[in-house]
Scaffold this active site. Structure first.
Site, short mmCIF file in Angstrom:
data_model
loop_
_atom_site.label_atom_id
_atom_site.label_comp_id
_atom_site.label_asym_id
_atom_site.label_seq_id
_atom_site.Cartn_x
_atom_site.Cartn_y
_atom_site.Cartn_z
N TYR A 53 -20.82 -5.17 44.38
CA TYR A 53 -19.80 -5.57 45.34
C TYR A 53 -18.60 -4.60 45.06
CZ TYR A 53 -15.55 -7.96 47.64
OH TYR A 53 -14.58 -8.01 48.23
N HIS A 83 -5.27 -1.80 53.59
CA HIS A 83 -4.75 -2.91 53.27
C HIS A 83 -3.21 -2.83 53.21
CE1 HIS A 83 -8.93 -4.19 52.70
NE2 HIS A 83 -8.46 -5.24 51.91
N ASN A 195 -6.94 -5.70 43.78
CA ASN A 195 -7.40 -7.02 43.29
C ASN A 195 -6.48 -7.60 42.17
OD1 ASN A 195 -10.99 -8.09 43.53
ND2 ASN A 195 -9.19 -8.42 45.11
N TYR A 280 25.64 -41.14 35.94
CA TYR A 280 24.41 -40.56 35.25
C TYR A 280 24.33 -39.04 35.31
CZ TYR A 280 21.46 -44.75 36.16
OH TYR A 280 21.18 -46.23 36.41
N ARG A 283 25.77 -38.74 31.76
CA ARG A 283 24.81 -39.44 30.66
C ARG A 283 23.65 -38.84 30.43
NH1 ARG A 283 23.65 -45.46 31.44
NH2 ARG A 283 24.93 -45.27 32.94
N PHE A 329 -9.03 -13.32 40.97
CA PHE A 329 -7.80 -12.79 41.68
C PHE A 329 -7.14 -13.93 42.40
CE2 PHE A 329 -11.88 -12.57 43.93
CZ PHE A 329 -11.86 -13.46 44.78
N GLU A 414 -12.68 -15.97 52.75
CA GLU A 414 -11.67 -16.27 51.67
C GLU A 414 -10.93 -17.53 52.33
OE1 GLU A 414 -9.68 -12.61 51.67
OE2 GLU A 414 -11.39 -11.56 50.86
#
Length: 514
Positions: A53, A83, A195, A280, A283, A329, A414
Site C-alpha cells: 500500500y 491532496h 500521513n 463560589y 471560594r 494517522f 475512511e
C-alpha cells in the site's frame, strides 16, 4: 543555538523553543542508521512484485489499483498535488514550525521508509526560517492531516508557496533564494509526508503554549479580585484540598495562598465581617481552576506523546523485515485532548466572568455599584461586564466537543474521522476570548482595590495593580474604555503578570511532566 533532538524524545521545553523560533534543529546522528535501513526496505518493495500500500498501489479507496514501476515516483508527486486542496487563512508561523519539526522527528524514528534527504530537506527549510503556506481548513483528522501536510510538502518540492513577510511567494523562487534544492520524491515518501497528525498536534500545542500566560494571569487576577471583594483566604487552607486529593486543586490553592500572603486588606476584615461565606466564584477557585489545570496537564502529556509518535502508514519495521499497514494517522487522541482543553479554557473564562459580575454587584461585593463613585450619572463597569459575558457565552458554543462528530470520506473507506484539526484550531479564538475577559476583570479588580485605600494588598498583587496602572489610569468617571480593555488584555496575553507568580518561592510548576 542549535538543538540536537533525539527522535521519540522531544520534550515540552524543546517544542516551546521551536514554537518561539529560538533554536536551529539537527537530528541525532545515531538515528540515521535506522532511517537508512527502513528506506532500503521500501526501495526493495518498490522493485518487487508484491503489492504494498502506498508504494506500488493507489491510495484510500484506490488501494487495490496497482501502479507500474515506471510510475512510482510520479505516484508520489501526484499524491502531493492532488491532496493540496486546503482553504482558508494560512496557519501561523508558530504552528508551521511545529509541523515541520515534528514531521522530521517522526520520520527520523526510522519506521516511515523515507530517505535521509527527506528529513534533511524539512529541517533545511525550518532552519532557514522559511514558512510554507498552509491553509488552515480542509482536514478531518484521519488518514492524517492530509491537506495541510500536502501544502507543506508542496513547498518542499518547489511547487507550492512560502509566506515571506506575510505575502505568498512561489516556492521555487524562495528555495532558490536560500540556496535550497526542491525535494525530489521517491517511493512512499509523499505518503509518509502527508500521513500523520502533525498539523492537529501543532495546533493543539500552539494553543497550550498560548494559554500558559493567560492561565497564570488568571491566577494573579483571581487573587486580586479576592482582595478587592475582601474575600476570605480560608477556602485556600491546604487541609481542605489535601482531604480531596485532586492535584490541580491542591496546587491552585497553594498559588492563591502565596499570592495573597501579607495582604493588609485581608487582615483588616479578619474580624467583624458579617459575611459567613464568599460566593463560589471566589471560594471555589481552587476546585474550578484546579480541575481545569488537571485537564490541561493531561492534554500536555497526550500532545507530547503525539509529537514524538510515528503516525504515517504503512509502517516499516526493518529489524523484522516487515511493513505493516495500520491506522496511527487517526488523530482521536489529539481530538479528545483538544476537546478537554476547550472545556478547561472555557471554564477559566466562565468563572472570571462571574467574578466581574460579583465585583459590580454592590450587594455582594460591598463596593460601590458598578465600581463607580457616582452610579447613575456614571455607568462604570456595567457594560464592560456585558462584553465579558458575551465572550464567555461565545466560548460555551466553541467548547462543544468536536471529536463526537464524524463524516465519512474517500467513498466510505475512511468512514470514521476524528475532526482533531478543527478541535485544535478552534482553541485559539477561545483563548483570545478568555484573555479579554481577564483584561476586563483586571481593570475591575484594580478599581475595587482603590476603593479600599489606604489599605494595601500583598506585594505581588500591588505590583500587578501598578503594572496595569502604568497603562490604564483609574476610571474616576465614564470614559472611552475599549482602549483600556485592549491594553489590559495585551498585558494578559503577553504574560507580563507571570513573573509575579513564578518569583514566589516553593510553588509547583504549571505543567507537570508525565
Amino acid at each position: 543555538m542549535t538543538l540536537t533532538i533525539t527522535p521519540g524524545q522531544l520534550s515540552l521545553e524543546q517544542l516551546q523553543a521551536v514554537h518561539a523560533s529560538r533554536v536551529r534543529i539537527e537530528i541525532d546522528s545515531h538515528a540515521r542508521a535506522g532511517v537508512r535501513a527502513a528506506a532500503a526496505m521500501v526501495q526493495a518493495a518498490a522493485a518487487g512484485d508484491a503489492p504494498v500500500y502506498g508504494v506500488n498501489t493507489g491510495f484510500g479507496k484506490l488501494a487495490s489499483t496497482r501502479i507500474s514501476k515506471a510510475d512510482l515516483a510520479q505516484l508520489q508527486l501526484n499524491l502531493i498535488r492532488s491532496h493540496s486542496v486546503g482553504v482558508g487563512a494560512p496557519l501561523s508561523p508558530e504552528v508551521v514550525r511545529l509541523m515541520l519539526v515534528t514531521k522530521a522527528a517522526s520520520l527520523a524514528r526510522g519506521h516511515s521508509g523515507v530517505r535521509e534527504e527527506v528529513i534533511d530537506a524539512i529541517l533545511d527549510v525550518y532552519n532557514e526560517g522559511l514558512v510554507p503556506y498552509v491553509p488552515a481548513q480542509g482536514s478531518v483528522g484521519a488518514s492524517g492531516d492530509l491537506a495541510p501536510l500536502s501544502h507543506m510538502s508542496l513547498a518542499l518540492i518547489g511547487e507550492g508557496e512560502f509566506l515571506v513577510h506575510g505575502e505568498r511567494r512561489p516556492a521555487s523562487e524562495v528555495l532558490a533564494n536560500h540556496g535550497l534544492q526542491p525535494l525530489v520524491l521517491e517511493a512512499k515518501e509523499g505518503l509518509a509526508l502527508i500521513n500523520g497528525t502533525q498539523t492537529s498536534t501543532a495546533l493543539a500545542l500552539h494553543a497550550l503554549f498560548a494559554f500558559e500566560p493567560v492561565l497564570e494571569s488568571a491566577l494573579v487576577i483571581g487573587a486580586l479580585t479576592v482582595d478587592a471583594a475582601r474575600g476570605s483566604d480560608g477556602p485556600f487552607d491546604p487541609r481542605i484540598h489535601a482531604v480531596r486529593g485532586q492535584p490541580g486543586q491542591i496546587d491552585v490553592a497553594q498559588y492563591y495562598r502565596a499570592l495573597l500572603a501579607g495582604s493588609a486588606i485581608r487582615a483588616s476584615h479578619a474580624e467583624g465581617d458579617d459575611r459567613v461565606q464568599d460566593p463560589y466564584c471566589l471560594r471555589c477557585q481552587p476546585q474550578v481552576v484546579g480541575a481545569c489545570l488537571d485537564q490541561l496537564r493531561y492534554a500536555a502529556r497526550v500532545l507530547l506523546r503525539e509529537a514524538n509518535a510515528v503516525t504515517d502508514n504503512p509502517l516499516v519495521f526493518a529489524d523484522e523485515g516487515v511493513m505493516v499497514s495500520g491506522g496511527n494517522f487517526h488523530a482521536e487522541p489529539v481530538a479528545l485532548a483538544a476537546d478537554s482543553m476547550a472545556t478547561a479554557i472555557a471554564e477559566v473564562g466562565a468563572i472570571a466572568e462571574r467574578r466581574i459580575a460579583m465585583l459590580i454587584d454592590a450587594g455582594v461585593s460591598k463596593l460601590p455599584p458598578f465600581l463607580t463613585a457616582d452610579a447613575g450619572l456614571n455607568s462604570g463597569f456595567m457594560i464592560a461586564h456585558v462584553t465579558a459575558a458575551a465572550l464567555a457565552s461565545e466560548n460555551k458554543s466553541l467548547a462543544h466537543p468536536a471529536s463526537v462528530d464524524s463524516l465519512p470520506t474517500s467513498a466510505n473507506q475512511e468512514d470514521h474521522v476524528s475532526m482533531a484539526t478543527f478541535a485544535a484550531r478552534r482553541l485559539q479564538p477561545m483563548i483570545d476570548n478568555v484573555a479579554c475577559i481577564l483584561g476586563v476583570e483586571l481593570l475591575a479588580a484594580a478599581q475595587g482595590i482603590e476603593f479600599l485605600r489606604p489599605l494595601r494588598s500583598s506585594q505581588p498583587l500591588e505590583t500587578a495593580h501598578a503594572l496595569l496602572r502604568a497603562r490604564c489610569p483609574s476610571v474616576e468617571v465614564d470614559r472611552y474604555l475599549a482602549p483600556d480593555i485592549e491594553r489590559a488584555t495585551d498585558l494578559v496575553k503577553r504574560g507580563e503578570l507571570i513573573p509575579l507568580l513564578r518569583s514566589l518561592p516553593g510553588l509547583p510548576a504549571l505543567w507537570v511532566p508525565a
